[in-house]
Write an enzyme that holds these catalytic residues in place. Structure first.
Site, PDB file in Angstrom:
ATOM      1  N   ARG A  14       7.998 -10.586  -5.944  1.00 43.18           N
ATOM      2  CA  ARG A  14       6.659 -11.154  -5.729  1.00 43.18           C
ATOM      3  C   ARG A  14       5.700 -10.652  -6.806  1.00 43.18           C
ATOM      4  O   ARG A  14       5.417 -11.349  -7.779  1.00 43.18           O
ATOM      5  CB  ARG A  14       6.158 -10.793  -4.317  1.00 43.18           C
ATOM      6  CG  ARG A  14       4.987 -11.652  -3.832  1.00 43.18           C
ATOM      7  CD  ARG A  14       3.636 -11.212  -4.349  1.00 43.18           C
ATOM      8  NE  ARG A  14       3.301  -9.835  -4.013  1.00 43.18           N
ATOM      9  CZ  ARG A  14       2.237  -9.199  -4.478  1.00 43.18           C
ATOM     10  NH1 ARG A  14       1.407  -9.808  -5.319  1.00 43.18           N
ATOM     11  NH2 ARG A  14       1.997  -7.937  -4.145  1.00 43.18           N
ATOM     12  N   ASP A  15       5.232  -9.441  -6.696  1.00 43.70           N
ATOM     13  CA  ASP A  15       4.281  -8.908  -7.669  1.00 43.70           C
ATOM     14  C   ASP A  15       4.891  -8.858  -9.065  1.00 43.70           C
ATOM     15  O   ASP A  15       4.204  -9.059 -10.068  1.00 43.70           O
ATOM     16  CB  ASP A  15       3.836  -7.508  -7.233  1.00 43.70           C
ATOM     17  CG  ASP A  15       2.566  -7.041  -7.916  1.00 43.70           C
ATOM     18  OD1 ASP A  15       2.128  -7.689  -8.876  1.00 43.70           O
ATOM     19  OD2 ASP A  15       2.004  -6.020  -7.482  1.00 43.70           O
ATOM     20  N   HIS A 207       0.589   1.725  -3.500  1.00 45.84           N
ATOM     21  CA  HIS A 207       1.021   0.709  -4.465  1.00 45.84           C
ATOM     22  C   HIS A 207       0.318   1.000  -5.789  1.00 45.84           C
ATOM     23  O   HIS A 207      -0.904   0.913  -5.870  1.00 45.84           O
ATOM     24  CB  HIS A 207       0.625  -0.676  -3.928  1.00 45.84           C
ATOM     25  CG  HIS A 207       0.917  -1.817  -4.843  1.00 45.84           C
ATOM     26  ND1 HIS A 207       1.938  -2.713  -4.595  1.00 45.84           N
ATOM     27  CD2 HIS A 207       0.318  -2.246  -5.988  1.00 45.84           C
ATOM     28  CE1 HIS A 207       1.946  -3.639  -5.543  1.00 45.84           C
ATOM     29  NE2 HIS A 207       0.976  -3.374  -6.399  1.00 45.84           N
ATOM     30  N   HIS A 209       0.067   0.509 -10.126  1.00 45.63           N
ATOM     31  CA  HIS A 209       0.389  -0.095 -11.407  1.00 45.63           C
ATOM     32  C   HIS A 209       0.250   0.986 -12.473  1.00 45.63           C
ATOM     33  O   HIS A 209      -0.487   1.959 -12.309  1.00 45.63           O
ATOM     34  CB  HIS A 209      -0.542  -1.271 -11.690  1.00 45.63           C
ATOM     35  CG  HIS A 209      -0.220  -2.476 -10.862  1.00 45.63           C
ATOM     36  ND1 HIS A 209       0.353  -3.618 -11.377  1.00 45.63           N
ATOM     37  CD2 HIS A 209      -0.376  -2.709  -9.533  1.00 45.63           C
ATOM     38  CE1 HIS A 209       0.535  -4.494 -10.415  1.00 45.63           C
ATOM     39  NE2 HIS A 209       0.094  -3.975  -9.284  1.00 45.63           N
ATOM     40  N   CYS A 240      -1.361  -8.918 -12.177  1.00 42.49           N
ATOM     41  CA  CYS A 240      -2.110  -9.847 -11.346  1.00 42.49           C
ATOM     42  C   CYS A 240      -2.756 -10.920 -12.224  1.00 42.49           C
ATOM     43  O   CYS A 240      -3.422 -10.589 -13.215  1.00 42.49           O
ATOM     44  CB  CYS A 240      -3.185  -9.102 -10.551  1.00 42.49           C
ATOM     45  SG  CYS A 240      -4.238 -10.181  -9.553  1.00 42.49           S
ATOM     46  N   ASN A 249       3.951  -2.803 -12.341  1.00 45.41           N
ATOM     47  CA  ASN A 249       4.035  -1.776 -11.317  1.00 45.41           C
ATOM     48  C   ASN A 249       4.825  -0.574 -11.835  1.00 45.41           C
ATOM     49  O   ASN A 249       5.514  -0.649 -12.853  1.00 45.41           O
ATOM     50  CB  ASN A 249       4.778  -2.320 -10.088  1.00 45.41           C
ATOM     51  CG  ASN A 249       4.039  -3.446  -9.406  1.00 45.41           C
ATOM     52  OD1 ASN A 249       3.278  -3.230  -8.479  1.00 45.41           O
ATOM     53  ND2 ASN A 249       4.283  -4.673  -9.854  1.00 45.41           N
TER      54      ASN A 249
END
Length: 302
Positions: A14-15, A207, A209, A240, A249
């Site tokens: 996903r990310d 979470h 980055h 993003c 990430n």
């Protein structure tokens, strides 16, 4: 003595893919998911229920979810930004829904067309539709919980207010996200403490980055603060579409290497992850961002 276990939630499908120039086919995304699960991943963000016109890399969510029937010991997570996305998630096999609330109005309006207050109200409406804890686990990610690319520093009080609102509707887990990779280890520890003050019984997840090369330092600070659940993306993929200059990430390989070297248990196969990092990066036409995938494990296998 048993080693302390750290759960790694894989966000690569996903990310990791949402900001890439190359949009993978549904079958390629499914292969990534299956490879990661074969490497030991048990919890993973597999789809995002966003408008594919805005984020074409996330197209095919319904087909991907349909191809992943529920299975014991596995949890597939669907990201949702609003009630429409939540409704779509409810119609699939997803084990979890992850609701995003941005901690700044400017980022929220760009990311999902709503300010902070509107996003909290939407979360409350979604939780009213929840079929039950056993039917669907729900987490909330506080995006830009440390800083916003448009408004600058995000006050700790605003993060606390969002966390408190999430705890009030009995969210299963709260994720504090350094979406633009600007946090530092000391601020991380302070925000973990602040979140626990208003949500003492709700598990926290982090979470990070690695935009400014502080990702693993922030992971260390989180683990020292007692956090046992961390997000990561294989190959160090990520970013993003609505955050200028956002990079990947923390790499799953880097996280597993560091934690396992220190004596923690992750249950993940490092060599398999390195192979996946190389494979997916090749599909996307890029060099892996994860340092361990570039340098290899130590000591070398065999």
């Amino acid at each position: 003595m048993m080693r302390r276990a750290i759960e790694i939630v894989e966000v690569g499908p996903r990310d990791g893919l949402q900001n890439e120039k190359i949009a993978l086919e549904t079958e390629q995304k499914l292969e990534l998911i299956h490879r990661l699960e074969a490497a030991g991943v048990r919890r993973m963000e597999t789809v995002s229920f966003v408008n594919p016109r805005r984020v074409p890399q996330m197209a095919g969510a319904k087909d991907i979810a349909a191809a992943l029937p529920r299975a014991p010991g596995r949890s597939r997570i669907g990201l949702v930004l609003n009630e429409r996305g939540f409704d779509r998630c409810l119609q699939t096999n997803c084990d979890e829904a992850n609701i995003v609330i941005c901690a700044s109005d400017s980022f929220g309006i760009r990311n999902q067309g709503a300010g902070v207050g509107e996003q909290i109200a939407a979360m409350q409406a979604m939780m009213a539709k929840r079929p039950g804890k056993d039917a669907l686990r729900v987490s909330v990610t506080v995006s830009v919980a440390f800083g916003c690319p448009f408004e600058g520093e995000v006050p700790a009080e605003r993060m606390r207010d969002i966390v408190a609102a999430a705890a009030a509707v009995e969210i299963d887990e709260i994720v504090l996200a350094d979406t633009i990779g600007m946090a530092d280890p000391w601020t991380v520890q302070a925000r973990v403490e602040a979140a626990r003050e208003v949500a003492p019984s709700t598990p926290l997840q982090m979470h990070f980055h690695d935009t400014r090369n502080t990702g693993l330092a922030n992971v260390f600070a989180s683990v020292e603060a007692g956090i046992d659940v961390l997000d990561a993306a294989v190959g160090g993929l990520g970013g993003c579409p609505f955050a200028p200059n956002a990079t990947g990430n923390v790499g799953t390989e880097d996280l597993v290497y560091m934690l396992e070297r220190a004596g923690f248990s992750t249950g993940l196969d490092l060599d398999a992850l390195i192979g996946i990092g190389n494979w997916i990066s090749g599909l996307l036409g890029k060099t892996p961002s994860a340092s361990v995938t570039r340098a290899g494990r130590f000591p070398p296998a065999g």
